[in-house]
Enzyme design. Structure first.
Site, PDB file in Angstrom:
ATOM      1  N   SER A 148       0.742  -1.138   0.126  1.00 29.89           N
ATOM      2  CA  SER A 148       0.098  -0.062  -0.028  1.00 29.89           C
ATOM      3  C   SER A 148       0.985   1.331  -0.058  1.00 29.89           C
ATOM      4  O   SER A 148       1.933   1.144   0.441  1.00 29.89           O
ATOM      5  CB  SER A 148      -0.981  -0.151   1.258  1.00 29.89           C
ATOM      6  OG  SER A 148      -1.560   1.146   1.334  1.00 29.89           O
ATOM      7  N   TYR A 161      -3.215  -2.425   9.783  1.00 33.25           N
ATOM      8  CA  TYR A 161      -2.960  -2.304   8.223  1.00 33.25           C
ATOM      9  C   TYR A 161      -1.647  -1.886   7.905  1.00 33.25           C
ATOM     10  O   TYR A 161      -0.938  -2.265   7.045  1.00 33.25           O
ATOM     11  CB  TYR A 161      -4.008  -1.627   7.726  1.00 33.25           C
ATOM     12  CG  TYR A 161      -4.090  -1.600   6.118  1.00 33.25           C
ATOM     13  CD1 TYR A 161      -4.752  -2.610   5.478  1.00 33.25           C
ATOM     14  CD2 TYR A 161      -3.575  -0.590   5.644  1.00 33.25           C
ATOM     15  CE1 TYR A 161      -4.800  -2.555   3.926  1.00 33.25           C
ATOM     16  CE2 TYR A 161      -3.593  -0.492   4.001  1.00 33.25           C
ATOM     17  CZ  TYR A 161      -4.160  -1.557   3.423  1.00 33.25           C
ATOM     18  OH  TYR A 161      -4.274  -1.516   1.963  1.00 33.25           O
TER      19      TYR A 161
END
Ligand SMILES: NC(=O)c1ccc[n+]([C@@H]2O[C@H](COP(=O)([O-])OP(=O)(O)OC[C@H]3O[C@@H](n4cnc5c(N)ncnc54)[C@H](OP(=O)(O)O)[C@@H]3O)[C@@H](O)[C@H]2O)c1
Length: 257
Positions: A148, A161
């Protein structure tokens, strides 16, 4: 679709894509299939997976499904064994399945932290290790991890995350340096904000939606299909000497101040 050169040709390659029943994973699978690969789609729900496999097959592509939970190590290994038994080799693996959990850090439950790390990091390690063993036995291959934009940069309420995705960047480099000699390339793709189901709540949140659009130099969310080209590049002869790389696909958001 006619391909002008063999640079991006994936004919004869079998590629497993986890988390491919929708969103970015399906878009990557479709792009690889359109460039000639046999794609094996994964997700947990067999019915949704079957629909997506049927859609690719109806368009003339070689597609099949393997429904399993990526956090189930035995199920992951069994699926890889079935793929190799059916096709003789696994040439590519994309560790893309991921989950999000948004809670302020002071209230973030440990069980949810573990679940997010298990899916977004540990499962990618297991898939990468097991895929690499099989690739090493058949002359090499390519692994892609979906990381990400978040990791090197952070924002509130997604601590698990961010920790998992930053760990996956490091794992990508660790595996690339160790597996290069076996003919296995390991790279990562780092999407910015992509309009998928994972982000439905954010897209519907008008202030957040306006923030993404205003903060992204290209002035919009990415569409899932815009991640397909990066996957094809890293899987194909065009990426033959690319390894240990993190490829940003974020409309320049990660380099903007
Ligand atoms: N969307 C973004 O803006 C964005 C940005 C950066 C990175 N990413 C990353 O890109 C990847 C894909 O995201 P997305 O937005 O396409 O998400 P999505 O639309 O929520 O799709 C997630 C996919 O993963 C599967 N999945 C989830 N948990 C699984 C498990 N334990 N085992 C097997 N499959 C599982 C889901 O299918 P089932 O639920 O049926 O299992 C689905 O196919 C993720 O790693 C995500 O972190 C996304």
């Amino acid at each position: 679709m006619a391909i002008a050169t063999t640079l991006f040709d994936l004919t004869g390659r079998t590629i497993l894509i986890t988390g491919a029943s929708r969103g970015i994973g399906f878009a990557m699978a479709k792009a690889c299939a359109e460039h000639g690969a046999r794609v094996v789609l994964n997700g947990r729900d067999p019915a949704t997976l079957a629909e997506k496999v049927d859609a690719l097959a109806a368009a003339g592509h070689a597609a099949e499904g393997e429904a399993f939970d990526v956090t189930d190590e035995a199920a992951t290994i069994a699926a890889l064994d079935r793929i190799v038994a059916r096709h003789g080799a696994l040439h590519g693996a994309i560790a893309n399945a991921g989950v999000q959990h948004r809670v302020p850090v002071l209230d973030f439950p440990t069980a949810d932290f573990r679940r997010v790390v298990e899916t977004n990091l540990t499962a990618c390690f297991v898939l990468g290790r097991e895929a690499a063993k099989r690739m090493a036995a058949t002359g090499g291959g390519a692994i892609i991890n979906t990381v990400s934009m978040l990791g090197p940069i952070a924002r509130p309420t997604v601590p698990a995350y961010i920790a998992a995705k930053e760990g996956l960047r490091a794992l990508t480099r660790a595996m690339a340096v160790e597996l290069g000699a076996k003919g296995i390339r390991v790279n990562a793709i780092a999407p910015g904000y992509v309009a998928t189901e994972m982000n439905t709540a954010l897209i519907e949140n008008e202030p957040f939606n306006a923030w993404v659009i205003g903060r992204t130099p290209m002035g919009r969310w990415a569409q899932p299909e815009e991640l397909g080209g990066a996957a094809v590049f890293l899987m194909s002869p065009a990426g033959a000497f690319v390894s240990g790389h993190i490829l940003s696909v974020d409309g320049a958001m990660s380099v903007a101040v």
